[in-house]
Design an enzyme around this catalytic site. Structure first.
Site, PDB file in Angstrom:
ATOM      1  N   ASP A   1      -7.811 -14.635   4.982  1.00  0.00           N
ATOM      2  CA  ASP A   1      -9.196 -15.008   5.286  1.00  0.00           C
ATOM      3  C   ASP A   1     -10.036 -14.982   4.015  1.00  0.00           C
ATOM      4  O   ASP A   1     -10.960 -15.791   3.847  1.00  0.00           O
ATOM      5  CB  ASP A   1      -9.795 -14.070   6.335  1.00  0.00           C
ATOM      6  CG  ASP A   1      -9.468 -14.498   7.751  1.00  0.00           C
ATOM      7  OD1 ASP A   1      -8.548 -15.308   7.923  1.00  0.00           O
ATOM      8  OD2 ASP A   1     -10.123 -14.012   8.696  1.00  0.00           O
TER       9      ASP A   1
ATOM     10  N   LYS B   1       0.852  -1.189   0.000  1.00  0.00           N
ATOM     11  CA  LYS B   1       0.000   0.000   0.000  1.00  0.00           C
ATOM     12  C   LYS B   1       0.892   1.244   0.000  1.00  0.00           C
ATOM     13  O   LYS B   1       0.642   2.215   0.715  1.00  0.00           O
ATOM     14  CB  LYS B   1      -0.944  -0.014   1.211  1.00  0.00           C
ATOM     15  CG  LYS B   1      -2.093   1.006   1.117  1.00  0.00           C
ATOM     16  CD  LYS B   1      -2.958   0.853  -0.100  1.00  0.00           C
ATOM     17  CE  LYS B   1      -4.053   1.918  -0.132  1.00  0.00           C
ATOM     18  NZ  LYS B   1      -4.788   1.937  -1.420  1.00  0.00           N
TER      19      LYS B   1
ATOM     20  N   ASP C   1      -2.714 -11.127   7.065  1.00  0.00           N
ATOM     21  CA  ASP C   1      -3.704 -11.624   8.002  1.00  0.00           C
ATOM     22  C   ASP C   1      -5.105 -11.464   7.429  1.00  0.00           C
ATOM     23  O   ASP C   1      -5.935 -12.390   7.483  1.00  0.00           O
ATOM     24  CB  ASP C   1      -3.579 -10.857   9.318  1.00  0.00           C
ATOM     25  CG  ASP C   1      -4.405 -11.465  10.434  1.00  0.00           C
ATOM     26  OD1 ASP C   1      -4.974 -12.558  10.253  1.00  0.00           O
ATOM     27  OD2 ASP C   1      -4.482 -10.846  11.513  1.00  0.00           O
TER      28      ASP C   1
END
Length: 351
Positions: free
Chosen positions: A247, A186, A243
């Protein structure tokens, strides 16, 4: 060969899935000619509620004596999550400098994915998440708690060596796969840490001229993982981005019950910690319906780390055969009504 495994089930369904995985370890060891012994450590949130600590003072010394740690999950409704995680499994990662968080996302059967038109061969992603720095370093604080001017500061830390070592691990693996690394960043909006991250990753990429580096902003990665998961192979990310996005890839391959992970430090003599990506799921704890496959697959990563590649492959092949079999038992998260033990009993027969 005999291996010494620490069993750290933790809380909730962690106890159920770790216990359920032991027959799989037995079957693998019998078939492939090795032995293992286990020690069960009853540490976690219940200990915190009784003694004010997730782990005893001697925990790291005790765990360091083992060849590996098979962990279930930590978390309890009566213990704040930031305590059960940072003083539990995250503290073990830090103590043993587990800088590699390896999270494979493999679609074993197309019936498991919510994505239209995606086939099994389209999703085989391995994440290299930096596991000891970034946003989870726990640097910061709060001032004037409860006051009208209360502030909170949460800092991130990136070191050149920390970035280099996780990047090199990803590039080495990519050499054996599709020769491509996607770096999730980012740096367009965060001008210090992520920019530094990208610079170091670029330096490392020059050491691997046969591996192509693709840089992708995290928001774009979030979109493209859904639109075209087949374009991803080895993915490199900082702690927080990895993290969150793992998911998402878990959802793509069937949910958190299908996603294993390994916490590794190949440069030091520390045991790796192998655990499902899912949490302790207190809402179903004790019902006997938790999906054990993420923990089973984590044990496969443990066997890979031991050098028992045939046993690891047999576990993955057994899981693939089971989830592809319409008659096989499946837990409710996969659309079935089977119990945890039913899944394991069936899986053992597939060795």
């Amino acid at each position: 060969m005999e291996y010494d495994i620490a069993l750290l089930p933790g809380d909730g369904i962690g106890n159920e899935v770790v216990e359920a995985t032991i027959p799989v370890l037995d079957a693998a060891s019998e078939k492939f000619g090795f032995e293992f012994q286990t020690t069960w450590y009853d540490w976690g949130s219940q200990r915190y509620l009784q003694k004010g600590e997730m782990l005893p003072d001697t925990a790291y010394d005790q765990l360091a004596e083992h060849d590996a740690i098979l962990h279930g999950a930590m978390g309890h409704p009566d213990v704040p999550d930031h305590i059960s995680s940072t003083e539990g499994h995250i503290s073990i990662r830090r103590e043993f400098d587990h800088y590699i968080n390896l999270r494979p996302a493999i679609l074993f059967d197309s019936s498991l994915t919510p994505l239209k038109g995606v086939e099994t061969e389209d999703v085989n992603i391995v994440w290299y998440r930096e596991n000891t720095e970034g946003e989870y370093i726990d640097v910061g604080g709060r001032l004037n708690r409860g006051g009208s001017t209360e502030i909170a500061l949460q800092s991130s830390i990136y070191t050149k060596e920390g970035i280099r070592r996780i990047a090199k691990s990803a590039f080495r693996d990519a050499k054996t796969r599709s020769k491509k690394v996607t770096n999730v960043t980012k740096s367009n909006a965060l001008s210090h840490g992520p920019v530094f991250w990208d610079e170091v990753v670029e330096e490392v990429s020059e050491e691997f001229p046969d591996v192509r580096l693709e840089n992708m902003y995290v928001d774009a990665a979030n979109m493209h993982l859904v639109q075209r998961p087949e374009d991803f192979d080895v993915v490199l990310s900082s702690n927080l981005f990895g993290d969150i996005l793992t998911d998402l890839t878990a959802a793509i391959v069937g949910g958190l019950g299908m996603t294993p992970s390994a916490n590794l430090n190949p440069n030091n003599d520390y045991p790796g910690m192998f655990e499902p990506v899912h949490g302790s799921a207190p809402d179903i704890a004790g019902d006997g319906i938790a999906n054990p496959l993420a923990t089973v697959l984590s044990s496969g990563l443990m066997f890979d780390d031991f050098g028992q590649s045939s046993a690891a492959a047999a576990i993955r092949e057994g899981v693939e055969a089971q989830v592809s079999d319409e008659t096989a038992p499946k837990t409710p998260d996969l659309g079935g009504s089977a119990k945890t033990r039913d899944v394991v009993d069936d899986l053992v027969t597939r060795f």
